[in-house]
Structure formats: structure tokens, C-alpha cells
Design a protein around this motif. Sequence first.
Motif, PDB file in Angstrom:
ATOM      1  N   TRP A  94      -6.601   2.942  -4.465  1.00 57.93           N
ATOM      2  CA  TRP A  94      -6.428   1.594  -3.927  1.00 57.93           C
ATOM      3  C   TRP A  94      -5.896   1.647  -2.494  1.00 57.93           C
ATOM      4  O   TRP A  94      -6.387   0.921  -1.613  1.00 57.93           O
ATOM      5  CB  TRP A  94      -5.456   0.814  -4.816  1.00 57.93           C
ATOM      6  N   PHE A 117     -11.184   1.766 -12.147  1.00 55.11           N
ATOM      7  CA  PHE A 117     -12.111   0.967 -11.362  1.00 55.11           C
ATOM      8  C   PHE A 117     -13.518   0.942 -11.962  1.00 55.11           C
ATOM      9  O   PHE A 117     -14.315   0.080 -11.589  1.00 55.11           O
ATOM     10  CB  PHE A 117     -12.212   1.501  -9.927  1.00 55.11           C
ATOM     11  N   THR A 163     -14.807  -4.803  -9.861  1.00 50.61           N
ATOM     12  CA  THR A 163     -14.638  -3.914  -8.708  1.00 50.61           C
ATOM     13  C   THR A 163     -15.832  -4.011  -7.763  1.00 50.61           C
ATOM     14  O   THR A 163     -15.680  -4.131  -6.542  1.00 50.61           O
ATOM     15  CB  THR A 163     -14.461  -2.462  -9.177  1.00 50.61           C
ATOM     16  N   LEU A 222      -8.188  -5.727  -6.070  1.00 51.62           N
ATOM     17  CA  LEU A 222      -8.233  -4.346  -6.548  1.00 51.62           C
ATOM     18  C   LEU A 222      -6.904  -3.924  -7.168  1.00 51.62           C
ATOM     19  O   LEU A 222      -6.884  -3.174  -8.152  1.00 51.62           O
ATOM     20  CB  LEU A 222      -8.595  -3.406  -5.401  1.00 51.62           C
TER      21      LEU A 222
END
Length: 412
Positions: free
Chosen positions: A144, A215, A226, A313
Motif C-alpha cells: 500500500w 489485494f 482493488t 486501498l
Amino acid sequence: AALSADGAVGIPEQVTDPNSSTHALFDSFDEFAASTYGALWFSHDVGTDDEFYNNSIATCQNVAEADDFLDAEYCNYLDGVSYTVSYNFTSLHVAPTYQALADEALMREGSGNANLKITPTLHPLPITSREDAFGSAEDSFNAWFLIVLSFPFIAGSFGTFVVAERASKAKHLQTVAGVKPAAYWLSSYMWDIINYQLPCWITIILMYALSVDTFTTNERGVAAGTIVTLVLYGPATAGFTYITTFLFTNASMCNLVIIIFNFLIGLAGPLVSLILRLIGEDRSNPSPNLVNAAAIVEWVLRFTPAFNLGNALLKIINVEIFEVLKGEPLTVWDPSVILYETIFQAMWGILLVLFAIQLDIWSTNPSMVKIWKTMTCRGSGRKVDYLDIQPEDEDVVAEEDRVLSGDANMDL
């Protein structure tokens, strides 16, 4: 004691208490730096008259007489040899290893057989699915952070070209040649979106190639969330960057400011919001004011695509936490996760580029330029030599009045 490939090797030390044992271990670590994990301290031996030992027996018997859950025969186990293991906490295996070493020495001493051996084995309990999810979320923080750090450079590249064209008068030549503002901005918009697809899909492919499960898992709609978040960021940040370019006349300065601004907003904003929400929704000590503060931060910063990217995210990799806070199963499309960020990104992808077009139209409108300069106290910026004022031509005056009145706004 020290550990080697052949087993444990005893290193005799004369100690009288745990404190001296600890110091002896520390003082000898240079000699066995790679293998010294702990020390054994034998605090009682058979036949030793020890006050602590005798008190332990007496205390055990008193407890056994007073409580039904302890059998008096258990106190007999306190008779014999006792020892203490001092160990290095950084080595998880050291406690059972040194306990086995001590028991092995006692077993050999008692049996007279020096070949007896105890082999300790560690069988830790498997982690639960929830623990695995939390651990994966922690590992995903690095991914991230790298996305939040790198994607602002893409936004900076969008603005550099636009400001460079304006500074070199290339855009002015296109305007004079008849290129409408809508044609100019939409063509730049489409080109930037096409270029954005390369880093966007490379990032997505790397997530799958490197097995960044938080993700890419299909649970709770994480993978779809995502992909949608990354795809929508390009159009949204392009329009936002176009608007900010009107504040700059230098391309390199524009690029630098956009990169730093997007990075700080995309990093600090989501972290502040998440921390405030986690503290505020603590069930043992809830704080509605902190939750409201987190909501205010989110709604204010949702006007920037960088925040929407970072916040979406970050919520995706912590969807387990939001599920626990809400007390019911969630998907990433829940309003408490990324629904609002997705809506705002899709909306900004259209509205911001349209607003950039309108700003360009206003920038060629003399009356709007005059209002803007008045509001910013910039004035006309034109120096007049009052010692050499010449009478103006009537046609020039008439044309100037027509332009300032707005009658020439639709000439292009």
C-alpha cells in the motif's frame, strides 16, 4: 551452556542467584556469540538444606489442606532438584531446548547412563484464519505504501506537459489556430488515460504475481475493489491535475508540488482517518467525537483523488477490522469501506476535466480575468509611463470597450 552441531556444551559458571546467572551469561556472550541462547541455574540439589526449598514444601502442604483442588501428595514433587532457565527472548526455541538439556543431565545422573538423550520438539498450534488475515494485512502495508508513494509521480507527469506547453506559448498558437478548449483538454485527457493504463495494469499484474492476497483475494469482493480503485484513479487525477496547472507557470515546479501534495494527502489522510476511527470505535471505551472527526476528514479529503486512492486501498487491506467493528459480514462495497471513494473517483473522472475546460474558457474571457485579478489583488500588471501618454485611436478604444464588455467572448 552453548549449542553446537553436536549438541549442548556445558560452560561451568559459579553463580548464586538469577542476577549473577544473568551477568555470567552476558559476560560470556563474546565467546559464543552465534550460539549462546541461555543459561541453567540449579537452585536446589538433593540433600541441600535450603530455606526457600523448605518454605515451598510447607506452603504447598498448607494450600493442599485449605483447598480441595490440590492433593497433598503433589507437594512431594517439590522434593529433589530444582533449576531455573535464563534465556534470550529473541530465540523462541530456547526455553524448551534448555529445559530438555537440564532434564537430560538429571536423567543421566540418576540412571548412570551417559547415552540417554532427550530430543525436544516444537509443535506450535496453527494460526487461525482470522490471525492469518490480520498478518497478511500487516504485510500488505508495504505494498500500500509503495502505491501511495509511486502513483503521485504519474499525476505529476500529467501536469508537466500542460504547463510546458503554456509556458512555451505552444498552447496559445493552437488556440489562435482555432483549436477549441474542449478539443485541447479532451485530447490531452484521452492521451494521459491511455498512458496511465501501462503502470496501472503492471501494478495489478505484480499484485497477482507476488501473491499479495489482501489485494487479490476474491473474498468480500477485494480483487474487484482493488482493480476498480486503481483504474478509476487515472481519469480522476488527470482532471484534478489539469485544474492545478492553472496555478503554475513553471513546469518543474508544477511537477514537484503535485507529487508532494498527492503523496502527503494520500498517505497522511487515510492513516489519520483510520487511527481516529479505530480509537473512537473501541468497544471498551467508545468515543463518538473521534468517529465524527474521522468522518469529517474523509468527507473533506474525498475531493482529492489521491486521498480516495490511498483510503480505498488502506480500507481494503483492513476490511477484516471494519468487519469486526461493525459486527457483521462485509464486502468492500459497503459504505464503511470503499463505496463512497469509488463513487467520488468515478464522478471526478468526468466532472474535473469538464471544470478544467471551463477554467480555460474563463481564462480567455477578459471580464473574468479582470475579476480574478481583482480578487487576487494582482492588478493588470502593466506599467504606464505617465510622462509619455499618447492619445489612443478611436477604433482601439472602441474595440477595447467591446472586449471588456464581453461582446467578444464568442469570437473564437
